[in-house]
Motif scaffolding. Sequence first.
Motif, PDB file in Angstrom:
ATOM      1  N   ARG A 175       0.691  -1.340   0.080  1.00 52.79           N
ATOM      2  CA  ARG A 175       0.106  -0.097  -0.071  1.00 52.79           C
ATOM      3  C   ARG A 175       0.921   1.110  -0.022  1.00 52.79           C
ATOM      4  O   ARG A 175       0.471   2.345  -0.361  1.00 52.79           O
ATOM      5  N   ASN A 176       2.216   1.384   0.418  1.00 53.61           N
ATOM      6  CA  ASN A 176       3.055   2.145   0.620  1.00 53.61           C
ATOM      7  C   ASN A 176       4.138   2.325  -0.236  1.00 53.61           C
ATOM      8  O   ASN A 176       5.140   3.434  -0.338  1.00 53.61           O
ATOM      9  N   GLY A 177       4.295   1.399  -1.262  1.00 60.82           N
ATOM     10  CA  GLY A 177       5.243   1.396  -2.424  1.00 60.82           C
ATOM     11  C   GLY A 177       6.445   0.657  -1.976  1.00 60.82           C
ATOM     12  O   GLY A 177       6.744   0.453  -0.762  1.00 60.82           O
ATOM     13  N   MET A 178       7.328   0.042  -2.965  1.00 63.58           N
ATOM     14  CA  MET A 178       8.453  -0.600  -2.518  1.00 63.58           C
ATOM     15  C   MET A 178       9.517  -0.111  -3.066  1.00 63.58           C
ATOM     16  O   MET A 178      10.722  -0.769  -3.568  1.00 63.58           O
ATOM     17  N   ASN A 179       9.756   1.251  -3.502  1.00 69.23           N
ATOM     18  CA  ASN A 179      11.024   1.857  -4.037  1.00 69.23           C
ATOM     19  C   ASN A 179      11.258   1.279  -5.430  1.00 69.23           C
ATOM     20  O   ASN A 179      12.517   1.073  -5.786  1.00 69.23           O
ATOM     21  N   GLY A 180      10.286   0.878  -6.263  1.00 70.26           N
ATOM     22  CA  GLY A 180      10.314   0.483  -7.431  1.00 70.26           C
ATOM     23  C   GLY A 180      10.886  -0.945  -7.489  1.00 70.26           C
ATOM     24  O   GLY A 180      11.205  -1.418  -8.531  1.00 70.26           O
ATOM     25  N   LEU A 181      10.907  -1.866  -6.373  1.00 73.34           N
ATOM     26  CA  LEU A 181      11.303  -3.049  -6.537  1.00 73.34           C
ATOM     27  C   LEU A 181      10.198  -3.871  -6.788  1.00 73.34           C
ATOM     28  O   LEU A 181       9.050  -3.734  -6.281  1.00 73.34           O
ATOM     29  N   GLN A 182      10.490  -5.148  -7.314  1.00 74.22           N
ATOM     30  CA  GLN A 182       9.376  -6.264  -7.498  1.00 74.22           C
ATOM     31  C   GLN A 182       9.070  -6.621  -6.057  1.00 74.22           C
ATOM     32  O   GLN A 182       9.731  -6.699  -5.219  1.00 74.22           O
ATOM     33  N   PRO A 183       7.711  -7.299  -5.989  1.00 75.95           N
ATOM     34  CA  PRO A 183       7.317  -7.588  -4.516  1.00 75.95           C
ATOM     35  C   PRO A 183       8.331  -8.758  -3.881  1.00 75.95           C
ATOM     36  O   PRO A 183       8.701  -8.800  -2.930  1.00 75.95           O
ATOM     37  N   ASP A 184       8.534  -9.674  -4.781  1.00 74.73           N
ATOM     38  CA  ASP A 184       9.205 -10.921  -4.375  1.00 74.73           C
ATOM     39  C   ASP A 184      11.037 -10.372  -4.049  1.00 74.73           C
ATOM     40  O   ASP A 184      11.423 -10.901  -3.017  1.00 74.73           O
ATOM     41  N   ILE A 185      11.282  -9.498  -4.887  1.00 72.57           N
ATOM     42  CA  ILE A 185      12.840  -9.069  -4.407  1.00 72.57           C
ATOM     43  C   ILE A 185      12.657  -8.217  -3.191  1.00 72.57           C
ATOM     44  O   ILE A 185      13.718  -8.271  -2.364  1.00 72.57           O
ATOM     45  N   TRP A 186      11.863  -7.302  -3.040  1.00 71.32           N
ATOM     46  CA  TRP A 186      11.705  -6.403  -1.954  1.00 71.32           C
ATOM     47  C   TRP A 186      11.648  -7.512  -0.425  1.00 71.32           C
ATOM     48  O   TRP A 186      12.349  -6.898   0.406  1.00 71.32           O
ATOM     49  N   LEU A 187      10.901  -8.362  -0.710  1.00 67.69           N
ATOM     50  CA  LEU A 187      10.431  -9.191   0.547  1.00 67.69           C
ATOM     51  C   LEU A 187      11.802  -9.785   0.911  1.00 67.69           C
ATOM     52  O   LEU A 187      11.823  -9.946   1.944  1.00 67.69           O
ATOM     53  N   GLU A 188      12.563 -10.468  -0.092  1.00 66.88           N
ATOM     54  CA  GLU A 188      14.030 -11.411   0.243  1.00 66.88           C
ATOM     55  C   GLU A 188      14.739  -9.934   0.930  1.00 66.88           C
ATOM     56  O   GLU A 188      15.452 -10.514   1.715  1.00 66.88           O
ATOM     57  N   MET A 189      14.825  -8.884   0.126  1.00 61.70           N
ATOM     58  CA  MET A 189      16.004  -8.092   0.672  1.00 61.70           C
ATOM     59  C   MET A 189      15.541  -7.531   2.166  1.00 61.70           C
ATOM     60  O   MET A 189      16.404  -7.438   2.877  1.00 61.70           O
ATOM     61  N   GLU A 190      14.159  -7.356   2.344  1.00 66.20           N
ATOM     62  CA  GLU A 190      13.943  -6.804   3.536  1.00 66.20           C
ATOM     63  C   GLU A 190      14.309  -7.890   4.869  1.00 66.20           C
ATOM     64  O   GLU A 190      14.942  -7.714   5.949  1.00 66.20           O
ATOM     65  N   SER A 191      14.028  -9.345   4.284  1.00 68.21           N
ATOM     66  CA  SER A 191      14.345 -10.531   5.270  1.00 68.21           C
ATOM     67  C   SER A 191      15.977 -10.282   5.556  1.00 68.21           C
ATOM     68  O   SER A 191      16.664 -10.385   6.599  1.00 68.21           O
TER      69      SER A 191
END
Length: 377
Positions: A175-191
Amino acid sequence: MPAKTQLEPRHLYLKMSRDLNKRRERRKNDATARSFLQAPIILDRRERPADPVTIAQEPSMKPDELSTVIPSTSTCIPFMRRPNKFNSEAILKNLTDHPGHFVIGIIGKQGIGKSTILSHFAPNPERTFPTQSTDDFLLQGHKTEGIDMYITPERAILLDTEPICSWTVLDEVLRNGMNGLQPDIWLEMESLYNIIFLFSVCNVILVVNDGPDIDMDLLQLVQRAEMLKFCIPDFPLLVRDQQDMQYYPDIVFVCNKCTVDEFTFKRYKDLQLILTSFFEKSQLKTQGLVSLGNVLPLFKHTGSNLFFLPQDDGVESFDVLVLALRDQVLATPRKSGRKGQVSEKDWYRNAVKTFEIVRKSEYINEYLQVVRKLRDS
């Protein structure tokens, strides 16, 4: 003679009266002394002001926002909230300037009992970290957001983290955006960011798995986090010659919710061999700290720090085993030399700086760019 006989009772009465008055006076003085001596004891037994501190908030947090951050049934302190907000005011009120610090972190996927296990490292498990049932999770999503902190009477700092690679974490951020990253990449990087941060600031990390079956995704994520921690110092605010770029914590693998059929020596031994082989060339400290055989002699086996916890009391009580795990983890040798004398407040200040360094690491950013190119190709 008769006169003398009549005086004896009188003298006896006067003597008894004087003795009685003396005894009354002594009792009065003793009571006064006792009440004076007991005053500090009454003061000592006052409740520690833990609960008021848990509602201490950041200046940026509004009261209505705080009620959603801190459950009323929990005494943990919000440590970090997305996007990268640290609750410094409340945290520093609870930390001391005394030499020495000891930090235990925990990681794992959703619904495997991370908060429940870490809560048993504290005196009141039901009021340490918020837990939830499966039904609550399906309706509300994950309970732990960011990182929560609790300090035990033994001055162990417990860090409970949000689930890694959880779709509920992703759902909130979409809902707030992921800095242009794809969802799966963002999730992996946050972890990965969270694991690398814990690798840098913790003495011990519990890696929790659901049952004794190998979760290769989790192990590979831990392996990548170790690789990406390259050149992240343990105490970035110390002078350069005192920083350790290759610091790694002790790692303890915990298989939670093991059924009676799974709680066997064969499963324990097989998993020991797999973990030993998988982390053979790792710099993580995965051996020599915890053993299930110290509690259940049948499971005596040297190798990785591996511990089974039961789903029910068919083998042994969960409470008995989790307390045995706690005792072994708390017996971990502290850091040697001057780094072991870093105070809790200084540890926290270094932790905030470490978090910033992890997020800005060029090495990690290069990895991110490579991943993006591979996913886009």
